[in-house]
Enzyme design. Structure first.
Site: not given
Lengths: 424, 424
Positions: A11, A13-15, A79, A170, A311, A327
């Protein structure tokens, strides 16, 4: 590096990306696996969905972000399974061995058992979601312009957003700006400002995770953009051309059917499917949303070599409640895991993960936002300016994204939304 | 405006849009019909296909471009037929009456009777084409990175571009830059610079519409980017995983099969289907490419109220040969028709259309281009700089597209291609 400690991150993403960057100069052999070839700056995805930014402006190729890290390999692949006993990640066409595994595959939207709603009420998680929503919103105005029947025209000009968390707010705010500003002079048979924008929320107020005074201010700011909030209400059915709401609370169980062709889903997320894989293969405990209930050091209980962040992780050790899926949590968890691995390689132990909450921001529109910093609550221009500043800072950190800043400054003064394309 | 002279324009490309803008302050009732909701700056489409720009940066919403023209209505819809006798344009759900009709629906790619090649060898005409080609090119490198077999890896790293006109040359040059520069440090198992890029051309030289000395210079510049030109050669078959070339001319009828997964089609165009409609309904004469052979004033013979401009028109009255299907011809024809209509309304006649050829430019890559201005031939940095200047000038004319300029300056110095996303 053949004998180096092998770290696999799933992954980008941010992590995952923050962990990967922190491990760039650590003597490990690092592999980052992602289905996509880019990191997506998800907090700005709603701006793509509403025509203010282009996909390329909020996505960075993972290889480009990491190409200077000589210890790092990027694999574009999905995966399928994890062989926990032999410490291997299984892809469709390969197996990748690991000594330590970091799972950071996030979450997707969730229809609470009503998956048939998905094609009628798209959620906003991917670039493709964003361009599809953009096309839908704009096409609705085009249909209205061509529709001679008043009731049908009204249905095309009715937009329902399910869920008044930050994403729903938003989207609703941006839609308000589109109707009132952007499209003001664009049509000859309709007045876009007559669009009905309904923001539906099951809780008693919008932005329920914010303090009540900020929820009230957000609701007022939304109203200024023509967005009506329906709180204590939930979607009970979605069909082609209509949505049914059940209005609970004060208005007492009344059902209401609304004619609309545009429903956007921002009401719920479910953890990535790798949570289930970890439950099956490593006995990981899951919460109701499918998230992995992690130990204080973000590992799967009984498996100190498997780390779950972002998440997909349910971390309750700090406040008793799970940390929110935002995030900053993922970034801090990514950095924590990287540091914990470095300590482990040096034979040291790490303190448990601790989330440092710098504050919460939600934006509504031009000059409109709310911000919470502990007891300090801010709304309006100051909160909006802060929101812009914080997001640009993070965006610029990865790659030089100064152009987004230029675009924003330009759009701010011209009220422009140049990327409003209807594409297939 | 109810009794005003009704002008309908079909197509919002360069021809249609320039005509529409020129008619903005003329006392006519103007309707612009397009299938898409945006004008596409097609000369830069190859930059989207190669990850340098985002779709939103080269497309402008038609309604936004024209919203200040109070006499103008934009309809997003597809023309199905034309009722020439009653002067009506037929859409799926409406009929639009006209007094004067301007058809400017351009051209699409053409496989010379081999339509089965289309999914294997996409052409570059739409935003969707561009993002699909971008995904293909980038995915080919990803496949190569994961492929252990040397021969198969080589097939993934082989790119064949059919047609060495300006579009083919631009695509080949950009691919050369991607392989040699952009992706240089991005992979661990392949060297992107080893990619084979073949540019196949049926004529005896690349850019056959340019003077021979510039063709030679372009070929040299391409070679510097690792692009090999195969002239006097044509594609005789395309299959999944391979393309067959027939090498004519000096090398005498030899067939050659090349293993590749990426073939791009820039070899031929066919006029829009509305040419056929005009032939059936108004007796318009067509040339072999399906273009309408227009009168000296760009009207259909016998129908002074039907005007055909841009790539759909075959105009031979100036040089005996048809004018090329390029943006400057379409722009000048758009303006000509608008002026001719104004004269007609004033009871005056117009001189025949005359194309003023300001010169020809083709770009190959960073600092690499060729330019022809009559007897003045320029190659290299000066030609490239001119190309950038001219394209920005036209781009900025419609909408403030200064950001594309900023993006270009940034990319020039950093050799960046930030928009390289693989999307579905």
């Amino acid at each position: 590096m053949a004998s180096a400690h092998r770290v696999v991150i799933v992954g980008g993403g941010f992590g995952g990306l923050y962990a990967a960057r922190r491990l760039g100069r650590t003597p490990v052999s690092l592999t980052l696996i992602d289905r996509r070839n880019f990191h997506l700056f998800q907090p700005l995805l709603y701006q793509v969905a509403t025509g203010a930014l282009s996909p390329g402006e909020i996505a960075s190729p993972l290889r480009a972000v990491l190409h200077k890290q000589r210890n790092t390999e990027v694999i574009m692949g999905e995966v399928r399974d994890i062989d926990v006993a032999n410490r291997r990640v299984i892809l469709a066409d390969a197996e990748v061995p690991y000594d330590d595994l970091i799972i950071a595959t996030g979450a997707t939207h969730h229809y609470f058992g009503n998956d048939q709603w998905e094609p009628l009420a798209p959620g906003l998680k991917t670039i493709e979601d964003a361009t599809a929503i953009r096309s839908r919103l704009l096409a609705a105005f085009e249909h209205a312009e061509r529709e001679p029947d008043a009731a049908r025209r009204r249905a095309w000009l009715t937009f329902v957003i399910a869920g008044a968390g930050p994403t729903g707010v938003e989207l609703a705010g941006a839609l308000g700006e589109i109707s009132n500003d952007t499209l003001r002079h664009d049509f000859r048979h309709i007045n876009p400002a007559e669009a009905q924008i309904l923001l539906v929320e099951g809780e008693s107020r919008v932005l329920p995770l914010f303090p009540p005074d900020l929820s009230a201010k957000a609701e007022k700011q939304l109203l200024a953009l023509g967005v009506r909030s329906k709180t204590n209400a939930r979607v009970t059915n979605i069909q082609e051309g209509s949505v049914t709401l059940l209005c609970g609370g004060l208005c007492g169980g009344r059902e209401e059917q609304i004619a609309t062709h545009t429903v956007l889903w921002a009401a719920g997320v479910r953890a990535s499917g790798l949570g289930k894989v970890l439950a099956d293969r490593a006995g990981a405990p899951l919460d109701r949303a499918g998230r992995v209930i992690v130990s204080p050091d973000l590992t799967v209980p009984g498996h100190p070599e498997i780390h779950v962040i972002g998440d997909l992780a349910c971390f309750t050790h700090q406040t008793g409640k799970p940390l929110p899926g935002v995030a900053p949590v993922a970034m801090q968890q990514g950095r924590y895991v990287a540091n914990a691995l470095r300590s482990k390689l040096a034979g040291k132990t790490s303190p448990p993960f601790h989330y440092f909450n710098k504050g919460n921001l939600a934006t509504i529109g031009r000059n409109k936002a709310v911000a919470e910093f502990g007891k300090l609550h801010v709304a309006g221009f100051a909160a909006w300016f802060l929101w812009v500043f914080v997001h640009l800072m993070y965006l610029v950190e990865f790659e030089n994204r100064m152009l987004v800043f230029v675009q924003w400054v330009y759009d701010y003064f011209t009220r422009n939304r140049g990327a409003r394309l209807i594409t297939k």
